[in-house]
Design a protein around this motif. Structure first.
Motif, PDB file in Angstrom:
ATOM      1  N   LEU A 108      74.688  18.827  32.651  1.00 32.67           N
ATOM      2  CA  LEU A 108      74.111  20.152  32.254  1.00 32.67           C
ATOM      3  C   LEU A 108      74.453  21.137  33.472  1.00 32.67           C
ATOM      4  O   LEU A 108      75.163  22.123  33.180  1.00 32.67           O
ATOM      5  CB  LEU A 108      72.706  20.259  31.870  1.00 32.67           C
ATOM      6  CG  LEU A 108      72.190  21.650  31.790  1.00 32.67           C
ATOM      7  CD1 LEU A 108      72.741  22.189  30.285  1.00 32.67           C
ATOM      8  CD2 LEU A 108      70.673  21.697  31.576  1.00 32.67           C
ATOM      9  N   LEU A 109      74.007  20.854  34.739  1.00 29.82           N
ATOM     10  CA  LEU A 109      74.351  21.674  35.671  1.00 29.82           C
ATOM     11  C   LEU A 109      75.566  21.855  36.184  1.00 29.82           C
ATOM     12  O   LEU A 109      76.109  22.853  36.429  1.00 29.82           O
ATOM     13  CB  LEU A 109      73.394  21.226  37.059  1.00 29.82           C
ATOM     14  CG  LEU A 109      71.915  20.909  36.791  1.00 29.82           C
ATOM     15  CD1 LEU A 109      71.260  20.285  38.043  1.00 29.82           C
ATOM     16  CD2 LEU A 109      71.159  22.503  36.507  1.00 29.82           C
ATOM     17  N   ASP A 110      76.487  20.718  36.072  1.00 32.26           N
ATOM     18  CA  ASP A 110      77.948  20.951  36.112  1.00 32.26           C
ATOM     19  C   ASP A 110      78.395  21.901  35.519  1.00 32.26           C
ATOM     20  O   ASP A 110      79.261  22.952  35.624  1.00 32.26           O
ATOM     21  CB  ASP A 110      78.533  19.515  36.199  1.00 32.26           C
ATOM     22  CG  ASP A 110      78.377  18.637  37.492  1.00 32.26           C
ATOM     23  OD1 ASP A 110      78.205  19.320  38.581  1.00 32.26           O
ATOM     24  OD2 ASP A 110      78.684  17.578  37.441  1.00 32.26           O
ATOM     25  N   GLY A 111      78.014  21.893  33.993  1.00 34.23           N
ATOM     26  CA  GLY A 111      78.700  22.799  33.079  1.00 34.23           C
ATOM     27  C   GLY A 111      78.444  24.164  33.427  1.00 34.23           C
ATOM     28  O   GLY A 111      79.172  25.124  32.886  1.00 34.23           O
ATOM     29  N   LEU A 112      77.274  24.231  33.657  1.00 38.18           N
ATOM     30  CA  LEU A 112      76.678  25.664  33.946  1.00 38.18           C
ATOM     31  C   LEU A 112      77.080  26.175  35.593  1.00 38.18           C
ATOM     32  O   LEU A 112      76.837  27.443  35.941  1.00 38.18           O
ATOM     33  CB  LEU A 112      75.035  25.978  34.012  1.00 38.18           C
ATOM     34  CG  LEU A 112      74.541  25.710  32.721  1.00 38.18           C
ATOM     35  CD1 LEU A 112      73.129  25.575  32.812  1.00 38.18           C
ATOM     36  CD2 LEU A 112      74.888  26.814  31.622  1.00 38.18           C
ATOM     37  N   GLY A 113      77.642  25.424  36.172  1.00 35.26           N
ATOM     38  CA  GLY A 113      78.328  25.923  37.589  1.00 35.26           C
ATOM     39  C   GLY A 113      77.069  25.981  38.713  1.00 35.26           C
ATOM     40  O   GLY A 113      77.190  26.674  39.491  1.00 35.26           O
ATOM     41  N   ILE A 114      76.188  25.266  38.266  1.00 33.81           N
ATOM     42  CA  ILE A 114      75.009  25.158  39.279  1.00 33.81           C
ATOM     43  C   ILE A 114      75.104  24.174  40.464  1.00 33.81           C
ATOM     44  O   ILE A 114      75.429  22.997  40.000  1.00 33.81           O
ATOM     45  CB  ILE A 114      73.553  25.000  38.651  1.00 33.81           C
ATOM     46  CG1 ILE A 114      73.416  26.255  37.610  1.00 33.81           C
ATOM     47  CG2 ILE A 114      72.626  24.926  39.475  1.00 33.81           C
ATOM     48  CD1 ILE A 114      72.291  26.048  36.707  1.00 33.81           C
ATOM     49  N   GLU A 115      75.024  24.468  41.617  1.00 38.55           N
ATOM     50  CA  GLU A 115      75.016  23.292  42.625  1.00 38.55           C
ATOM     51  C   GLU A 115      73.972  22.395  42.562  1.00 38.55           C
ATOM     52  O   GLU A 115      72.858  22.814  42.327  1.00 38.55           O
ATOM     53  CB  GLU A 115      75.474  23.885  43.989  1.00 38.55           C
ATOM     54  CG  GLU A 115      76.659  24.989  43.957  1.00 38.55           C
ATOM     55  CD  GLU A 115      77.952  23.832  43.811  1.00 38.55           C
ATOM     56  OE1 GLU A 115      77.937  22.799  44.443  1.00 38.55           O
ATOM     57  OE2 GLU A 115      78.986  24.561  43.402  1.00 38.55           O
ATOM     58  N   HIS A 116      74.098  21.169  42.930  1.00 38.60           N
ATOM     59  CA  HIS A 116      73.143  20.302  43.098  1.00 38.60           C
ATOM     60  C   HIS A 116      73.203  19.241  44.098  1.00 38.60           C
ATOM     61  O   HIS A 116      72.488  18.369  44.327  1.00 38.60           O
ATOM     62  CB  HIS A 116      72.867  19.652  41.640  1.00 38.60           C
ATOM     63  CG  HIS A 116      73.946  19.097  41.243  1.00 38.60           C
ATOM     64  ND1 HIS A 116      74.756  17.699  41.299  1.00 38.60           N
ATOM     65  CD2 HIS A 116      74.859  19.583  40.101  1.00 38.60           C
ATOM     66  CE1 HIS A 116      75.777  17.744  40.794  1.00 38.60           C
ATOM     67  NE2 HIS A 116      75.912  18.642  39.933  1.00 38.60           N
ATOM     68  N   GLY A 117      74.446  18.731  44.358  1.00 39.79           N
ATOM     69  CA  GLY A 117      74.760  17.856  45.451  1.00 39.79           C
ATOM     70  C   GLY A 117      74.852  16.462  45.329  1.00 39.79           C
ATOM     71  O   GLY A 117      75.377  15.435  46.078  1.00 39.79           O
ATOM     72  N   VAL A 118      74.943  16.122  43.957  1.00 36.42           N
ATOM     73  CA  VAL A 118      74.997  14.621  43.370  1.00 36.42           C
ATOM     74  C   VAL A 118      76.412  14.491  42.848  1.00 36.42           C
ATOM     75  O   VAL A 118      76.921  15.084  42.078  1.00 36.42           O
ATOM     76  CB  VAL A 118      73.824  14.446  42.200  1.00 36.42           C
ATOM     77  CG1 VAL A 118      74.067  13.199  41.746  1.00 36.42           C
ATOM     78  CG2 VAL A 118      72.423  14.855  42.791  1.00 36.42           C
ATOM     79  N   ASP A 119      76.776  13.009  43.166  1.00 40.17           N
ATOM     80  CA  ASP A 119      78.186  12.504  42.774  1.00 40.17           C
ATOM     81  C   ASP A 119      77.751  11.778  41.443  1.00 40.17           C
ATOM     82  O   ASP A 119      77.168  10.667  41.461  1.00 40.17           O
ATOM     83  CB  ASP A 119      78.609  11.612  43.995  1.00 40.17           C
ATOM     84  CG  ASP A 119      80.033  10.735  43.462  1.00 40.17           C
ATOM     85  OD1 ASP A 119      80.233  10.873  42.201  1.00 40.17           O
ATOM     86  OD2 ASP A 119      80.693  10.397  44.393  1.00 40.17           O
ATOM     87  N   LEU A 120      78.123  12.479  40.351  1.00 41.51           N
ATOM     88  CA  LEU A 120      77.776  11.771  39.145  1.00 41.51           C
ATOM     89  C   LEU A 120      78.424  10.421  38.903  1.00 41.51           C
ATOM     90  O   LEU A 120      77.635   9.559  38.250  1.00 41.51           O
ATOM     91  CB  LEU A 120      78.412  12.741  38.104  1.00 41.51           C
ATOM     92  CG  LEU A 120      77.899  12.303  36.272  1.00 41.51           C
ATOM     93  CD1 LEU A 120      76.530  12.190  36.307  1.00 41.51           C
ATOM     94  CD2 LEU A 120      78.499  13.350  35.755  1.00 41.51           C
ATOM     95  N   GLU A 121      79.585  10.265  39.305  1.00 40.74           N
ATOM     96  CA  GLU A 121      80.136   8.913  39.219  1.00 40.74           C
ATOM     97  C   GLU A 121      79.260   7.691  39.764  1.00 40.74           C
ATOM     98  O   GLU A 121      78.844   6.819  39.236  1.00 40.74           O
ATOM     99  CB  GLU A 121      81.674   8.834  39.516  1.00 40.74           C
ATOM    100  CG  GLU A 121      82.136   7.565  39.317  1.00 40.74           C
ATOM    101  CD  GLU A 121      83.742   7.514  39.813  1.00 40.74           C
ATOM    102  OE1 GLU A 121      84.448   6.485  39.248  1.00 40.74           O
ATOM    103  OE2 GLU A 121      84.105   8.303  40.409  1.00 40.74           O
TER     104      GLU A 121
END
Length: 311
Positions: A271-284
């Protein structure tokens, strides 16, 4: 199939949202405390290390509750002794009382959390106290926690399985009192997952009217009715920038049978990636970690993003 093969969601930033969100990872504590089987301490320490390697900077490691009540976390001291703590990662722990606080201090913990109730019935079931009596216990904890960062969880904010709807003014009164005791942040818990977006906005609006802004608040949603992500968006639009989540959607509450899993960290990251919000986590890396943990637990992850990217 990897996330690199499938790609990430197309970014479509929305107005009036935080530019960055802190993900408060609760999987190692809130996620594993509800397991029927005891997870070996070696698995727990590897779980924490994998989560840190994936970029998560706040990992709620364990709880210093009585082993009698939560045997799954009886290894708290051994866990922290065997954990290679990273200097850029915070490892908060839950403490229920001064006895738990003493254990946390002896283990070298700098961040602790207390667990309060917004309702009378849950306070009696979970804390062996009452709605008002719980504050005397928390005052003692805060008095002994000088120099530590103390966060407060407030459970049953949006509904209680025994009492039903919880008056918003009652939630605000209890929450404000916890902050006034000296807690730096208040995490609002939808313990049984019954909240909807309008209700989230109502509660956050009531806190704002009472002088508590979104910078002092976090949200903790369970996904019982599939509303956790929608409720998260509502909180983000209100300016909340700390969201509790559990890797793989693990968790529940040992004192409330209707509480199902937490918001999955992977679903939140998508969700955050889609909204362009930074979070610092590698999803893979996070998905790989949850697949690994699911194998250790002997069942598939309930996270839809994990299932989609690892399937």
């Amino acid at each position: 199939m990897s996330t690199r093969t499938l790609g990430l969601p197309q970014r479509a930033p929305a107005a009036n949202l935080p530019s960055r969100v802190t993900i408060w990872e609760v999987g190692p504590r809130d996620g594993l405390q509800n397991e029927s089987a005891i997870v070996p301490v070696e698995v727990k320490t590897e779980f924490l290390d994998r989560l840190a390697a994936a970029g998560l900077k706040v990992l709620e490691a364990t709880s210093f509750v009585s082993p009698k009540w939560v045997p799954q976390l009886a290894d708290a001291e051994d866990l922290l002794k065997g954990l290679a703590r990273r200097p850029d990662v915070r490892y908060p722990v839950l403490v229920p009382n001064t006895r738990g606080l003493g254990r946390a201090i002896d283990a070298g913990c700098a961040d602790i959390a207390i667990f309060a109730s917004a309702t009378e019935t849950f306070a009696r079931r979970n804390l062996n106290s009452g709605l008002e009596a719980q504050f005397a216990m928390f005052e003692q904890v805060l008095a002994g926690a000088a120099g530590l960062n103390v966060r407060a969880y407030l459970s049953m904010v949006f509904g209680d399985p025994w009492e039903g709807p919880v008056p918003v003014e009652q939630v605000v009164r209890v929450g404000k009192r916890l902050l006034e005791l000296g807690c730096w942040q208040l995490s609002l818990g939808d313990t049984i997952g019954v909240a909807t977006t309008g209700h989230v906005e109502q509660v956050l609006g009531a806190f704002l009217e009472a002088g508590v802004g979104p910078e002092r608040l976090a949200v903790h949603f369970h996904d019982t009715y599939g509303q956790a992500l929608a409720n998260t968006v509502a909180a983000l639009r209100f300016g909340v920038s700390t969201v509790d989540a559990s890797a793989g959607g693990l968790g529940g509450c040992p004192y409330a049978e209707s509480a199902t899993g937490n918001l999955a960290t992977e679903d939140l990251v998508w969700l955050l990636d889609g909204l362009g919000i930074e979070h610092g986590v590698d999803l893979e890396a996070l998905v790989e970690t949850s697949v690994w943990m699911a194998a250790k637990l002997g069942r598939p992850s309930p996270s839809r993003v994990v299932r989609a990217l690892a399937g």
